[in-house]
Design an enzyme around this catalytic site. Structure first.
Site, PDB file in Angstrom:
ATOM      1  N   ASP A 169     -23.853  21.312   1.293  1.00  0.00           N
ATOM      2  CA  ASP A 169     -22.632  21.738   0.587  1.00  0.00           C
ATOM      3  C   ASP A 169     -22.534  20.903  -0.679  1.00  0.00           C
ATOM      4  O   ASP A 169     -22.232  19.713  -0.632  1.00  0.00           O
ATOM      5  CB  ASP A 169     -21.405  21.510   1.479  1.00  0.00           C
ATOM      6  N   GLU A 259     -18.895  47.384   5.019  1.00  0.00           N
ATOM      7  CA  GLU A 259     -18.029  47.480   6.203  1.00  0.00           C
ATOM      8  C   GLU A 259     -17.099  48.671   6.042  1.00  0.00           C
ATOM      9  O   GLU A 259     -16.597  48.881   4.926  1.00  0.00           O
ATOM     10  CB  GLU A 259     -17.227  46.192   6.372  1.00  0.00           C
ATOM     11  N   HIS A 278     -16.595  42.265  12.373  1.00  0.00           N
ATOM     12  CA  HIS A 278     -15.684  41.397  11.593  1.00  0.00           C
ATOM     13  C   HIS A 278     -14.499  40.942  12.457  1.00  0.00           C
ATOM     14  O   HIS A 278     -13.332  41.198  12.129  1.00  0.00           O
ATOM     15  CB  HIS A 278     -15.197  42.134  10.324  1.00  0.00           C
TER      16      HIS A 278
HETATM   17  P1  NAD Z   1     -13.526  26.530   2.577  1.00  0.00           P
HETATM   18  O1  NAD Z   1     -13.246  26.767   1.137  1.00  0.00           O
HETATM   19  O2  NAD Z   1     -12.690  25.546   3.306  1.00  0.00           O
HETATM   20  O3  NAD Z   1     -15.059  26.128   2.771  1.00  0.00           O
HETATM   21  C1  NAD Z   1     -16.108  26.742   2.092  1.00  0.00           C
HETATM   22  C2  NAD Z   1     -17.142  25.674   1.785  1.00  0.00           C
HETATM   23  O4  NAD Z   1     -18.276  26.311   1.186  1.00  0.00           O
HETATM   24  C3  NAD Z   1     -16.644  24.620   0.786  1.00  0.00           C
HETATM   25  O5  NAD Z   1     -16.778  23.324   1.339  1.00  0.00           O
HETATM   26  C4  NAD Z   1     -17.532  24.815  -0.428  1.00  0.00           C
HETATM   27  O6  NAD Z   1     -17.822  23.601  -1.089  1.00  0.00           O
HETATM   28  C5  NAD Z   1     -18.776  25.407   0.202  1.00  0.00           C
HETATM   29  N1  NAD Z   1     -19.628  26.127  -0.740  1.00  0.00           N
HETATM   30  C6  NAD Z   1     -19.257  26.909  -1.787  1.00  0.00           C
HETATM   31  N2  NAD Z   1     -20.341  27.373  -2.431  1.00  0.00           N
HETATM   32  C7  NAD Z   1     -21.416  26.876  -1.771  1.00  0.00           C
HETATM   33  C8  NAD Z   1     -22.817  27.006  -1.936  1.00  0.00           C
HETATM   34  N3  NAD Z   1     -23.337  27.734  -2.938  1.00  0.00           N
HETATM   35  N4  NAD Z   1     -23.629  26.372  -1.067  1.00  0.00           N
HETATM   36  C9  NAD Z   1     -23.126  25.632  -0.058  1.00  0.00           C
HETATM   37  N5  NAD Z   1     -21.805  25.455   0.140  1.00  0.00           N
HETATM   38  C10 NAD Z   1     -20.964  26.073  -0.694  1.00  0.00           C
HETATM   39  O7  NAD Z   1     -13.437  27.956   3.260  1.00  0.00           O
HETATM   40  P2  NAD Z   1     -13.290  28.279   4.822  1.00  0.00           P
HETATM   41  O8  NAD Z   1     -11.848  28.341   5.177  1.00  0.00           O
HETATM   42  O9  NAD Z   1     -14.186  27.386   5.593  1.00  0.00           O
HETATM   43  O10 NAD Z   1     -13.839  29.788   4.858  1.00  0.00           O
HETATM   44  C11 NAD Z   1     -15.143  30.107   4.443  1.00  0.00           C
HETATM   45  C12 NAD Z   1     -15.319  31.616   4.367  1.00  0.00           C
HETATM   46  O11 NAD Z   1     -15.291  32.161   5.671  1.00  0.00           O
HETATM   47  C13 NAD Z   1     -14.170  32.357   3.652  1.00  0.00           C
HETATM   48  O12 NAD Z   1     -14.348  32.372   2.250  1.00  0.00           O
HETATM   49  C14 NAD Z   1     -14.235  33.744   4.239  1.00  0.00           C
HETATM   50  O13 NAD Z   1     -15.024  34.594   3.437  1.00  0.00           O
HETATM   51  C15 NAD Z   1     -14.913  33.526   5.579  1.00  0.00           C
HETATM   52  N6  NAD Z   1     -14.037  33.845   6.734  1.00  0.00           N
HETATM   53  C16 NAD Z   1     -14.463  34.812   7.580  1.00  0.00           C
HETATM   54  C17 NAD Z   1     -13.683  35.118   8.681  1.00  0.00           C
HETATM   55  C18 NAD Z   1     -14.098  36.216   9.618  1.00  0.00           C
HETATM   56  O14 NAD Z   1     -13.243  36.929  10.129  1.00  0.00           O
HETATM   57  N7  NAD Z   1     -15.372  36.394   9.895  1.00  0.00           N
HETATM   58  C19 NAD Z   1     -12.485  34.424   8.927  1.00  0.00           C
HETATM   59  C20 NAD Z   1     -12.095  33.445   8.030  1.00  0.00           C
HETATM   60  C21 NAD Z   1     -12.885  33.154   6.929  1.00  0.00           C
HETATM   61  C1  MLT Z   2     -10.789  36.134   6.218  1.00  0.00           C
HETATM   62  O1  MLT Z   2     -11.396  35.938   5.164  1.00  0.00           O
HETATM   63  O2  MLT Z   2      -9.737  35.533   6.497  1.00  0.00           O
HETATM   64  C2  MLT Z   2     -11.380  37.094   7.191  1.00  0.00           C
HETATM   65  O3  MLT Z   2     -12.077  38.092   6.572  1.00  0.00           O
HETATM   66  C3  MLT Z   2     -10.438  37.529   8.237  1.00  0.00           C
HETATM   67  C4  MLT Z   2      -9.860  38.899   8.178  1.00  0.00           C
HETATM   68  O4  MLT Z   2      -8.937  39.153   7.411  1.00  0.00           O
HETATM   69  O5  MLT Z   2     -10.291  39.725   8.965  1.00  0.00           O
END
Ligand code: NAD
Ligand code: MLT
Length: 310
Positions: A169, A259, A278
């Site tokens: 990261d 999706e 998802h």
């Molecule tokens: P966050 O911002 O706390 O963490 C993301 C991390 O990624 C940060 O530490 C950042 O420095 C790092 N990062 C950014 N670019 C990078 C790169 N090129 N290489 C390596 N690291 C890099 O975010 P979070 O709350 O941990 O969420 C992350 C992602 O998860 C969200 O943006 C969202 O798209 C996804 N998410 C998916 C679901 C789901 O339902 N599947 C749910 C919640 C979040």
């Molecule tokens: C998110 O980024 O929080 C996830 O995609 C969760 C969602 O809204 O389903």
């Protein structure tokens, strides 16, 4: 004041807005044209991942002051277009962190022990004990790409399963990683060391197709790849080839380039591929958290001009 909700959110959030005297309209599954009509005269818009807030939509929004994402990822919102029109964009980044992290661990265990395939087999009346020989996660190395909120909870949970955790990261402070007991290294270092790779970055121009053929080639033979972050971070065509050739042992995806994903996606034909539609944030707890947070934030902005992200 009027708020339009275009993706499903928990009722607790709707009630907070109505209790504050804000009119709430719920219109789900709108086409882009229907959305352009529905946005007129609306002051707040609440979305999840399905609604795309495009520059075109923003142009049509004559009264819009705020967009609230009940969740984390903002890749479906054209933030520069909103900025240009003075529309504030808010998300609720902490509300579904645990859910997404737990789902990631569930995927890691399910893919390691063939749980979806064994369930399907038993439901076909079979008892294929030999076929589903799994592997333990204890003692294996988990490589996390993006160790922010979700990535760091995944690291803690994985350590609880006796996994060693390494991470890449570029934006994280090394002392924070050290405190988590996580070894921070460059991307190639993580790829070379990890038995499992789990990605937890947002989808940005920088992370689009971050995991592609070149990276799969650098991984250990038989590595397992997990993506519960965002579709598009992994190149699905390259992933298909890596799974089919046996370079990768298996993969588990919660999120997809397109999706909803249909059977046209070749990944779904592979035995060494498991998936969920998802569901990372789909727990009762997370949905209440994000609905309540987004409703409070939008209420406080529309009524008092207060800006915050929970
Ligand atoms: P966050 O911002 O706390 O963490 C993301 C991390 O990624 C940060 O530490 C950042 O420095 C790092 N990062 C950014 N670019 C990078 C790169 N090129 N290489 C390596 N690291 C890099 O975010 P979070 O709350 O941990 O969420 C992350 C992602 O998860 C969200 O943006 C969202 O798209 C996804 N998410 C998916 C679901 C789901 O339902 N599947 C749910 C919640 C979040
Ligand atoms: C998110 O980024 O929080 C996830 O995609 C969760 C969602 O809204 O389903």
């Amino acid at each position: 004041m009027k708020v339009l909700v275009t993706d499903p959110i928990a009722n607790e959030g709707i009630e907070i807005l109505r209790d504050a005297g804000i009119e709430v309209e719920e219109k789900l599954g709108l086409s882009p044209e229907e959305l352009r009509q529905a946005i007129k005269g609306v002051h707040g818009l609440i979305i999840r991942s399905n609604t795309k807030v495009t520059a075109d939509l923003v142009e049509a929004a004559d009264e819009l002051k705020v967009v609230g994402r009940a969740g984390t990822g903002l890749d479906n919102v054209d933030i520069p277009a909103c900025n240009k029109h003075g529309i504030v964009v808010m998300n609720t980044p902490g509300g579904n962190t645990n859910s997404a992290a737990e789902h990631t661990i569930a995927m890691i265990l399910a893919v390691s022990r063939h749980i979806p395939q064994a369930t399907a087999s038993m439901k076909e009346g079979k008892w294929e004990k030999k076929k589903f020989l799994g592997q333990e996660v204890a003692g294996k190395t988990l490589g996390i790409i993006g160790i922010g909120r979700i990535g760091s909870i995944v690291a803690q949970l994985a350590q609880g399963l006796k996994m060693k955790v390494v991470a890449f990261d570029p934006h994280i402070r090394p002392d924070l990683a050290e405190r988590m007991g996580v070894e921070l290294m460059d991307l190639d270092g993580v790829l070379a060391r990890a038995d499992y790779i789990s990605v937890h970055t947002p989808l940005t121009p920088e992370t689009k197709w971050l995991l592609n053929k070149d990276l799969f080639d650098k991984m250990k033979d038989g590595a397992i790849v997990v993506n519960c972050a965002r579709g598009g971070i992994i190149n699905e065509e390259d992933l298909y080839e890596a799974l089919k050739s046996g370079k990768l042992k298996a993969a588990a995806l919660d999120v997809f380039e397109k999706e909803p994903t249909t059977l046209e996606n070749k990944l779904l034909s592979l035995e060494n591929f498991i998936c969920t539609p998802h569901l990372g944030a789909s727990t009762k707890e997370a949905q209440e958290n994000v609905a309540v947070a987004v409703a409070r934030q939008i209420r406080d902005y529309l009524l008092n001009g207060e800006v915050r992200n929970a």
